[in-house]
Design a protein around this motif. Sequence first.
Motif, PDB file in Angstrom:
ATOM      1  N   VAL A   1     -15.391   4.215   0.696  1.00  0.00           N
ATOM      2  CA  VAL A   1     -14.051   4.132   1.279  1.00  0.00           C
ATOM      3  C   VAL A   1     -13.089   3.263   0.476  1.00  0.00           C
ATOM      4  O   VAL A   1     -11.897   3.209   0.789  1.00  0.00           O
ATOM      5  N   VAL A   2     -13.581   2.580  -0.550  1.00  0.00           N
ATOM      6  CA  VAL A   2     -12.702   1.781  -1.406  1.00  0.00           C
ATOM      7  C   VAL A   2     -13.240   1.838  -2.830  1.00  0.00           C
ATOM      8  O   VAL A   2     -14.456   1.777  -3.054  1.00  0.00           O
ATOM      9  N   PHE A   3     -12.322   1.966  -3.775  1.00  0.00           N
ATOM     10  CA  PHE A   3     -12.677   2.155  -5.177  1.00  0.00           C
ATOM     11  C   PHE A   3     -11.916   1.117  -6.004  1.00  0.00           C
ATOM     12  O   PHE A   3     -10.701   0.971  -5.870  1.00  0.00           O
TER      13      PHE A   3
ATOM     14  N   MET B   1       0.854  -1.183   0.000  1.00  0.00           N
ATOM     15  CA  MET B   1       0.000   0.000   0.000  1.00  0.00           C
ATOM     16  C   MET B   1       0.895   1.238   0.000  1.00  0.00           C
ATOM     17  O   MET B   1       1.819   1.339   0.809  1.00  0.00           O
ATOM     18  N   ARG B   2       0.608   2.165  -0.894  1.00  0.00           N
ATOM     19  CA  ARG B   2       1.417   3.381  -0.965  1.00  0.00           C
ATOM     20  C   ARG B   2       0.494   4.599  -0.998  1.00  0.00           C
ATOM     21  O   ARG B   2      -0.669   4.499  -1.405  1.00  0.00           O
ATOM     22  N   PRO B   3       0.983   5.761  -0.566  1.00  0.00           N
ATOM     23  CA  PRO B   3       0.170   6.977  -0.676  1.00  0.00           C
ATOM     24  C   PRO B   3      -0.172   7.252  -2.136  1.00  0.00           C
ATOM     25  O   PRO B   3       0.672   7.111  -3.025  1.00  0.00           O
ATOM     26  N   PHE B   4      -1.411   7.642  -2.366  1.00  0.00           N
ATOM     27  CA  PHE B   4      -1.852   7.913  -3.737  1.00  0.00           C
ATOM     28  C   PHE B   4      -2.180   9.387  -3.950  1.00  0.00           C
ATOM     29  O   PHE B   4      -1.668  10.026  -4.864  1.00  0.00           O
ATOM     30  N   LEU B   5      -3.051   9.950  -3.081  1.00  0.00           N
ATOM     31  CA  LEU B   5      -3.509  11.314  -3.325  1.00  0.00           C
ATOM     32  C   LEU B   5      -4.063  11.912  -2.040  1.00  0.00           C
ATOM     33  O   LEU B   5      -4.694  11.212  -1.239  1.00  0.00           O
ATOM     34  N   HIS B   6      -3.823  13.200  -1.860  1.00  0.00           N
ATOM     35  CA  HIS B   6      -4.478  13.967  -0.794  1.00  0.00           C
ATOM     36  C   HIS B   6      -5.378  14.985  -1.476  1.00  0.00           C
ATOM     37  O   HIS B   6      -4.911  15.813  -2.261  1.00  0.00           O
ATOM     38  N   VAL B   7      -6.680  14.906  -1.200  1.00  0.00           N
ATOM     39  CA  VAL B   7      -7.622  15.820  -1.834  1.00  0.00           C
ATOM     40  C   VAL B   7      -8.825  16.001  -0.921  1.00  0.00           C
ATOM     41  O   VAL B   7      -9.290  15.057  -0.287  1.00  0.00           O
ATOM     42  N   GLY B   8      -9.315  17.229  -0.833  1.00  0.00           N
ATOM     43  CA  GLY B   8     -10.499  17.509  -0.036  1.00  0.00           C
ATOM     44  C   GLY B   8     -10.342  17.151   1.426  1.00  0.00           C
ATOM     45  O   GLY B   8     -11.321  16.766   2.075  1.00  0.00           O
ATOM     46  N   GLY B   9      -9.127  17.269   1.948  1.00  0.00           N
ATOM     47  CA  GLY B   9      -8.887  16.919   3.341  1.00  0.00           C
ATOM     48  C   GLY B   9      -8.824  15.430   3.599  1.00  0.00           C
ATOM     49  O   GLY B   9      -8.805  15.006   4.758  1.00  0.00           O
TER      50      GLY B   9
ATOM     51  N   GLU C   1      -4.595  -2.750  -7.405  1.00  0.00           N
ATOM     52  CA  GLU C   1      -4.895  -1.442  -7.992  1.00  0.00           C
ATOM     53  C   GLU C   1      -6.126  -0.768  -7.395  1.00  0.00           C
ATOM     54  O   GLU C   1      -6.620   0.222  -7.936  1.00  0.00           O
ATOM     55  N   ALA C   2      -6.637  -1.276  -6.280  1.00  0.00           N
ATOM     56  CA  ALA C   2      -7.740  -0.593  -5.602  1.00  0.00           C
ATOM     57  C   ALA C   2      -7.213   0.648  -4.887  1.00  0.00           C
ATOM     58  O   ALA C   2      -6.039   0.724  -4.508  1.00  0.00           O
ATOM     59  N   THR C   3      -8.110   1.612  -4.694  1.00  0.00           N
ATOM     60  CA  THR C   3      -7.781   2.843  -3.978  1.00  0.00           C
ATOM     61  C   THR C   3      -8.600   2.881  -2.693  1.00  0.00           C
ATOM     62  O   THR C   3      -9.817   2.654  -2.725  1.00  0.00           O
ATOM     63  N   PHE C   4      -7.943   3.175  -1.579  1.00  0.00           N
ATOM     64  CA  PHE C   4      -8.587   3.140  -0.268  1.00  0.00           C
ATOM     65  C   PHE C   4      -8.516   4.507   0.399  1.00  0.00           C
ATOM     66  O   PHE C   4      -7.477   5.176   0.352  1.00  0.00           O
ATOM     67  N   LEU C   5      -9.608   4.887   1.039  1.00  0.00           N
ATOM     68  CA  LEU C   5      -9.547   6.015   1.961  1.00  0.00           C
ATOM     69  C   LEU C   5      -8.732   5.590   3.176  1.00  0.00           C
ATOM     70  O   LEU C   5      -8.842   4.446   3.642  1.00  0.00           O
ATOM     71  N   HIS C   6      -7.925   6.498   3.704  1.00  0.00           N
ATOM     72  CA  HIS C   6      -7.115   6.168   4.874  1.00  0.00           C
ATOM     73  C   HIS C   6      -8.025   5.666   5.995  1.00  0.00           C
ATOM     74  O   HIS C   6      -9.071   6.272   6.277  1.00  0.00           O
ATOM     75  N   PRO C   7      -7.676   4.558   6.645  1.00  0.00           N
ATOM     76  CA  PRO C   7      -8.559   3.989   7.683  1.00  0.00           C
ATOM     77  C   PRO C   7      -8.951   4.971   8.778  1.00  0.00           C
ATOM     78  O   PRO C   7     -10.070   4.901   9.299  1.00  0.00           O
ATOM     79  N   ALA C   8      -8.070   5.899   9.121  1.00  0.00           N
ATOM     80  CA  ALA C   8      -8.383   6.852  10.187  1.00  0.00           C
ATOM     81  C   ALA C   8      -9.463   7.843   9.781  1.00  0.00           C
ATOM     82  O   ALA C   8     -10.023   8.538  10.643  1.00  0.00           O
TER      83      ALA C   8
ATOM     84  N   ASP D   1      -7.031  11.518   2.652  1.00  0.00           N
ATOM     85  CA  ASP D   1      -5.839  10.833   2.159  1.00  0.00           C
ATOM     86  C   ASP D   1      -6.243   9.486   1.572  1.00  0.00           C
ATOM     87  O   ASP D   1      -6.977   8.715   2.214  1.00  0.00           O
ATOM     88  N   TYR D   2      -5.743   9.215   0.381  1.00  0.00           N
ATOM     89  CA  TYR D   2      -6.065   7.970  -0.307  1.00  0.00           C
ATOM     90  C   TYR D   2      -4.795   7.159  -0.533  1.00  0.00           C
ATOM     91  O   TYR D   2      -3.718   7.712  -0.794  1.00  0.00           O
ATOM     92  N   LEU D   3      -4.967   5.851  -0.433  1.00  0.00           N
ATOM     93  CA  LEU D   3      -3.869   4.907  -0.589  1.00  0.00           C
ATOM     94  C   LEU D   3      -4.147   4.009  -1.785  1.00  0.00           C
ATOM     95  O   LEU D   3      -5.303   3.755  -2.127  1.00  0.00           O
ATOM     96  N   ARG D   4      -3.093   3.505  -2.390  1.00  0.00           N
ATOM     97  CA  ARG D   4      -3.236   2.630  -3.553  1.00  0.00           C
ATOM     98  C   ARG D   4      -2.582   1.277  -3.261  1.00  0.00           C
ATOM     99  O   ARG D   4      -1.431   1.215  -2.821  1.00  0.00           O
ATOM    100  N   CYS D   5      -3.341   0.224  -3.496  1.00  0.00           N
ATOM    101  CA  CYS D   5      -2.798  -1.129  -3.377  1.00  0.00           C
ATOM    102  C   CYS D   5      -2.089  -1.467  -4.683  1.00  0.00           C
ATOM    103  O   CYS D   5      -2.710  -1.460  -5.752  1.00  0.00           O
ATOM    104  N   GLU D   6      -0.814  -1.767  -4.596  1.00  0.00           N
ATOM    105  CA  GLU D   6      -0.055  -2.064  -5.804  1.00  0.00           C
ATOM    106  C   GLU D   6      -0.338  -3.464  -6.337  1.00  0.00           C
ATOM    107  O   GLU D   6      -0.051  -3.753  -7.492  1.00  0.00           O
ATOM    108  N   ALA D   7      -0.915  -4.320  -5.497  1.00  0.00           N
ATOM    109  CA  ALA D   7      -1.204  -5.687  -5.939  1.00  0.00           C
ATOM    110  C   ALA D   7      -2.483  -5.760  -6.761  1.00  0.00           C
ATOM    111  O   ALA D   7      -2.543  -6.453  -7.776  1.00  0.00           O
TER     112      ALA D   7
END
Length: 238
Positions: free
Chosen positions: A168-170, A1-9, A19-26, A11-17
Amino acid sequence: MRPFLHVGGRDYLRCEACEATFLHPAQRPAADAECAEYRLHRNDPEDPGYRRFLARLVDPLRIRLAPAAQGLDYGCGPGPALAAMLREAGHPMRVWDPFFAPDPDALARRYDFVTCTEVVEHFHAPAAEFARLDGLLRPGGWLGITTCLQTEDARFAAWHYRRDPTHVVFYRAATFRVIAARFGWRCELPAKDVVLLHKPAPPAAAAPCLSPPNPDRESPCATKPSSTTSPTASPRSA
């Protein structure tokens, strides 16, 4: 999992395995806020427009189902319109939702098919949820999903789907292929934002021999003596 994008307050993460995008769990919504948002939805089973929306999944799924196949609408929400449409088509249906239909008995059974319409993007623990869905499916069963698939990263920040506070997941199409491979499913994408996952039935076992044993009959696996050797001779007597 790596940082993908910060937008609208957020933080989104990207799974490299996968390719899903996740909202930060917090930053996921609390359960009460999530439920309040769902109560704003107007999913009227009698609304023709909403029924057309659901038909994107119902139509390709129905042609793959046996008559009277039994189904579960997983994450049915406050207005289980999809279950109503499938009942009209002759399929016995049960519903389950953590907020609106938390029936434990519905999760103690197995089904010929399970539907998740606009549900999987709400999963806080997708791996555990898909494992549960696999357990709910009988061998040979279908999992039908609708969710807006992510395509171009450049459009993610302005994407309407991202702005829903409960999403929370795309997923990408590739994500579902990875999920399918993980569980041994077959993945089909019959229409835009529609995913069908098929859990194969195990191969049929070879039919057992039903003939009773006959001690006077030579086994077909027995080694026959050669024409030059006495049937009573020891293999070492030559």
